[in-house]
Design a protein around this motif. Structure first.
Motif, PDB file in Angstrom:
ATOM      1  N   GLY A   1       0.797  -1.231   0.000  1.00  0.00           N
ATOM      2  CA  GLY A   1       0.000   0.000   0.000  1.00  0.00           C
ATOM      3  C   GLY A   1       0.821   1.268   0.000  1.00  0.00           C
ATOM      4  O   GLY A   1       0.393   2.300  -0.544  1.00  0.00           O
ATOM      5  N   LYS A   2       2.026   1.223   0.571  1.00  0.00           N
ATOM      6  CA  LYS A   2       2.881   2.418   0.609  1.00  0.00           C
ATOM      7  C   LYS A   2       3.310   2.863  -0.788  1.00  0.00           C
ATOM      8  O   LYS A   2       3.610   4.031  -1.016  1.00  0.00           O
ATOM      9  N   PHE A   3       3.337   1.899  -1.712  1.00  0.00           N
ATOM     10  CA  PHE A   3       3.864   2.188  -3.052  1.00  0.00           C
ATOM     11  C   PHE A   3       2.747   2.429  -4.075  1.00  0.00           C
ATOM     12  O   PHE A   3       3.029   2.616  -5.245  1.00  0.00           O
ATOM     13  N   ILE A   4       1.512   2.404  -3.615  1.00  0.00           N
ATOM     14  CA  ILE A   4       0.372   2.520  -4.536  1.00  0.00           C
ATOM     15  C   ILE A   4      -0.517   3.689  -4.146  1.00  0.00           C
ATOM     16  O   ILE A   4      -0.755   3.947  -2.966  1.00  0.00           O
ATOM     17  N   GLY A   5      -1.022   4.383  -5.149  1.00  0.00           N
ATOM     18  CA  GLY A   5      -2.018   5.424  -4.943  1.00  0.00           C
ATOM     19  C   GLY A   5      -3.269   5.089  -5.734  1.00  0.00           C
ATOM     20  O   GLY A   5      -3.183   4.562  -6.848  1.00  0.00           O
ATOM     21  N   TYR A   6      -4.428   5.367  -5.159  1.00  0.00           N
ATOM     22  CA  TYR A   6      -5.682   4.992  -5.818  1.00  0.00           C
ATOM     23  C   TYR A   6      -6.727   6.061  -5.563  1.00  0.00           C
ATOM     24  O   TYR A   6      -6.991   6.437  -4.419  1.00  0.00           O
ATOM     25  N   LEU A   7      -7.304   6.548  -6.644  1.00  0.00           N
ATOM     26  CA  LEU A   7      -8.425   7.485  -6.564  1.00  0.00           C
ATOM     27  C   LEU A   7      -9.617   6.830  -7.259  1.00  0.00           C
ATOM     28  O   LEU A   7      -9.676   6.777  -8.479  1.00  0.00           O
ATOM     29  N   PRO A   8     -10.571   6.274  -6.485  1.00  0.00           N
ATOM     30  CA  PRO A   8     -11.707   5.578  -7.098  1.00  0.00           C
ATOM     31  C   PRO A   8     -12.765   6.555  -7.606  1.00  0.00           C
ATOM     32  O   PRO A   8     -12.712   7.759  -7.332  1.00  0.00           O
ATOM     33  N   GLN A   9     -13.728   6.023  -8.335  1.00  0.00           N
ATOM     34  CA  GLN A   9     -14.840   6.858  -8.818  1.00  0.00           C
ATOM     35  C   GLN A   9     -15.651   7.403  -7.654  1.00  0.00           C
ATOM     36  O   GLN A   9     -15.993   8.577  -7.616  1.00  0.00           O
ATOM     37  N   ASP A  10     -16.000   6.518  -6.735  1.00  0.00           N
ATOM     38  CA  ASP A  10     -16.794   6.916  -5.570  1.00  0.00           C
ATOM     39  C   ASP A  10     -15.833   7.400  -4.492  1.00  0.00           C
ATOM     40  O   ASP A  10     -15.168   6.598  -3.822  1.00  0.00           O
ATOM     41  N   ILE A  11     -15.770   8.702  -4.317  1.00  0.00           N
ATOM     42  CA  ILE A  11     -14.819   9.292  -3.386  1.00  0.00           C
ATOM     43  C   ILE A  11     -15.268   9.059  -1.955  1.00  0.00           C
ATOM     44  O   ILE A  11     -16.396   9.378  -1.591  1.00  0.00           O
ATOM     45  N   GLU A  12     -14.381   8.497  -1.159  1.00  0.00           N
ATOM     46  CA  GLU A  12     -14.664   8.294   0.263  1.00  0.00           C
ATOM     47  C   GLU A  12     -13.523   8.882   1.089  1.00  0.00           C
ATOM     48  O   GLU A  12     -12.393   8.430   1.011  1.00  0.00           O
TER      49      GLU A  12
END
Length: 573
Positions: A407-418
């Motif tokens: 998880g430290k090396f990954i960024g994720y911006l999903p469609q449904d913002i939470e």
């Protein structure tokens, strides 16, 4: 040579309880002494009637009374220690399993979102509370019933046979109580969970419900589920109450009848008056665990059902295998002939997709709605299980990485913002240790630094669950800052500009250019072409298949040629 039978494999929950077997042994040991000391009142009464009254000795009375007081104090201390041991066991159970249950709930939410609920944590609490309640003592005290009956046999065989008859009657009541309430209690538990899940799901849509005046209709639907639960629970409780009261009254009747039997035996000079009274006291104690068992059966049934639900969840989502820690990834992504069936679906959303993304590539993914773009994003992140194929990060299967480490090396911006309940800085720092310099850097790259400073308390502004105090655009930009916090090597942005204005889109393009300069691998899913200028590769997904993939300019040229050809074909002659 005779083969040994195969050992039955214990479940994780059973293994956890086995770790507390030493504590259960001590509880059983304390129960033995407590139950032996329960004979003290009867023996005291026996000595008063048969020795003190006969001899009229005050010294004997005082000595017996002192001994009885000491024994009662000892019994009280043993019961306190027994209760504390069970509390310790329940806390140990919670410490060993609460995090596992928590993680399993999130695994369930990933694979079967419709079935995800926090109720299993409540189930664990139910099991824990039963273990520290009075009901559990009935199970430790019941094995001592034969000892009390044996003592009654020593007084007179009639006492022993009468106690056996009484015990059989009360055990019959316990079995009948289980039979008539089990089905309804299980039904009530299922309905209660359904009603709770219904409320949880609708709370997430509170704004829509309030805005369109749907509260009364939603409440009516909830009442329908809630009343169904109440009806099932009331029916089970009424039946349990009937048998519990019958059992209690019957026990009191038997305790009185044994006095009558003792009176008859005393008249015929077969027992002493002291034995008559002591026999009644001992039989009352012998039958008390059965009475308690019936009275606490509802709690036991609920705890048993909760136990099975926790057990099923842990079995369905076993503890992740611990893989050897791998070197920090650089951002090379390989998707190999991937077929994916989304949770709660039977139709594949991706059909044999194969693509290679090199470190530092900025890949745009476009296509019509429901084409499989978001499915591809989730597959790249290792969130959804694969029906076929592999996804590799730096050559290693994505599922071989420890999620917390990766998880430290990954960024994720999903469609449904939470966003989550906490401060802006905590959300950007992913609720880890807040590094102010890194938080501000991520906000500046995301172009949201000035916006955050304009909030009432800047980075320390508290936001509600889901980011309820912020606008859609503000939530999206803060979530983008969270995605790029601490310079991840692989970033997936799913419709990152869906809530952005023109200025926000410019800030997004600038941020992607900065990530590109840093060598960050970025996958960008979008319906709006303005941000495609920041990509160097483009993929077109149609009906779950990879239609085109290559350099952005080449793919756009092919799409334009295809569109012109289609227009030419459809043009009237």
């Amino acid at each position: 040579m005779k083969k040994n039978p195969k050992k039955i494999k214990r479940t994780e929950l059973q293994e956890t309880l086995t770790k507390a077997k030493k504590s259960f042994f001590f509880v059983g040991l304390f129960s033995m002494f407590i139950n032996l000391l329960m004979l003290v009142p009867a023996l005291y009464m026996l000595q008063l009637y048969d020795r003190v009254l006969a001899s009229r000795s005050e010294e004997t009375l005082i000595m017996l009374t002192v001994i009885v007081v000491v024994l009662f104090v000892t019994m009280s201390l043993l019961e306190i220690v027994r209760s504390k041991v069970l509390v310790k066991v329940s806390n140990k159970l919670d410490n060993l399993l609460s995090e596992r249950v928590f993680n399993s709930i999130f695994d369930l939410a990933n694979k079967m979102p419709a079935k995800a609920t926090s109720m299993t944590l409540t189930d664990l609490t139910t099991v824990k509370q039963f273990m520290t309640g009075n009901g559990v003592f009935a199970f430790f005290d019941t094995p001592w019933i034969p000892i009390y009956i044996a003592v009654l046999f020593l007084f007179h065989p009639y006492f022993g046979f009468f106690a056996i008859f009484a015990a059989i009657v009360l055990m019959s009541f316990a079995i009948i109580n289980e039979y008539v309430t089990k089905e309804k209690l299980q039904e009530a538990n299922v309905m209660n969970r359904a009603a709770s899940q219904f409320v949880e799901s609708n709370l997430r849509n509170a704004e829509v419900i309030n805005a369109m005046g749907m509260k009364r209709s939603v409440a009516a639907k909830w009442k329908e589920k809630h009343y169904a639960f109440l009806n099932a629970q009331n029916e089970a409780s009424n039946k349990a109450g009937v048998w519990s009261n019958i059992s209690k009254t019957t026990r009191m009747m038997f305790q009185s009848l044994i006095l009558g039997l003792g009176g008859y035996l005393a008249i015929t000079m077969e027992v002493s008056p002291g034995m008559m009274i002591a026999g009644s006291i001992i039989m009352g104690r012998a039958l008390a665990p059965l009475d308690l068992l019936i009275g606490s059966w509802k709690g036991f049934s609920s705890a048993r059902t909760s136990y099975h639900r926790v057990d099923e969840l842990l079995e369905a989502f076993p503890k992740e295998k611990e893989y050897m820690k791998l070197p920090a990834p650089t951002g090379d992504i390989s998707v190999e002939n991937v077929i994916v069936i989304p949770p709660s679906s039977e139709k594949p959303s991706l059909l044999g997709v194969t693509m290679k993304i090199h470190k530092g590539d900025i890949v745009g993914i476009i296509g019509p709605s429901a084409a499989g773009k978001s499915s591809l994003a989730r597959v790249m992140l290792g969130l959804w299980p694969l029906k076929n194929g592999n996804v590799r990060l730096d050559g290693a299967d994505i599922y071989q990485w420890d999620r917390e480490d990766l998880g430290k090396f990954i960024g994720y911006l999903p469609q449904d913002i939470e966003l989550f309940e906490g401060t802006v800085s905590q959300n950007i720092a992913r609720f880890g240790e807040v590094d102010p310099a890194k938080v501000v850097e991520a906000a500046q790259i995301a172009g949201v630094h000035e916006l955050i400073l304009s909030l009432p308390e800047g980075y320390d502004t508290l936001i509600g669950s889901g980011g309820s105090t912020l606008s859609g655009g503000q939530r999206q930009r803060i979530a983008f800052a969270r995605a790029i916090y601490d310079n991840p090597v692989f970033v997936v942005l799913d419709e990152p500009n869906s809530n952005l204005d023109e200025q926000g889109e410019k800030a997004l393009v600038n941020a992607i250019e900065i990530l590109k300069a840093r060598g960050t691998t970025v996958v960008l899913i979008t319906h709006r072409p303005n941000v495609l200028q920041a990509t160097n590769k483009l993929a077109v997904i149609t009906n779950g298949s990879l239609e085109l993939y290559g350099e952005t300019k080449e793919v756009l040229a092919k799409l334009a040629a295809k569109a012109n050809k289609t227009v030419a074909i459809n043009k009237p002659q």
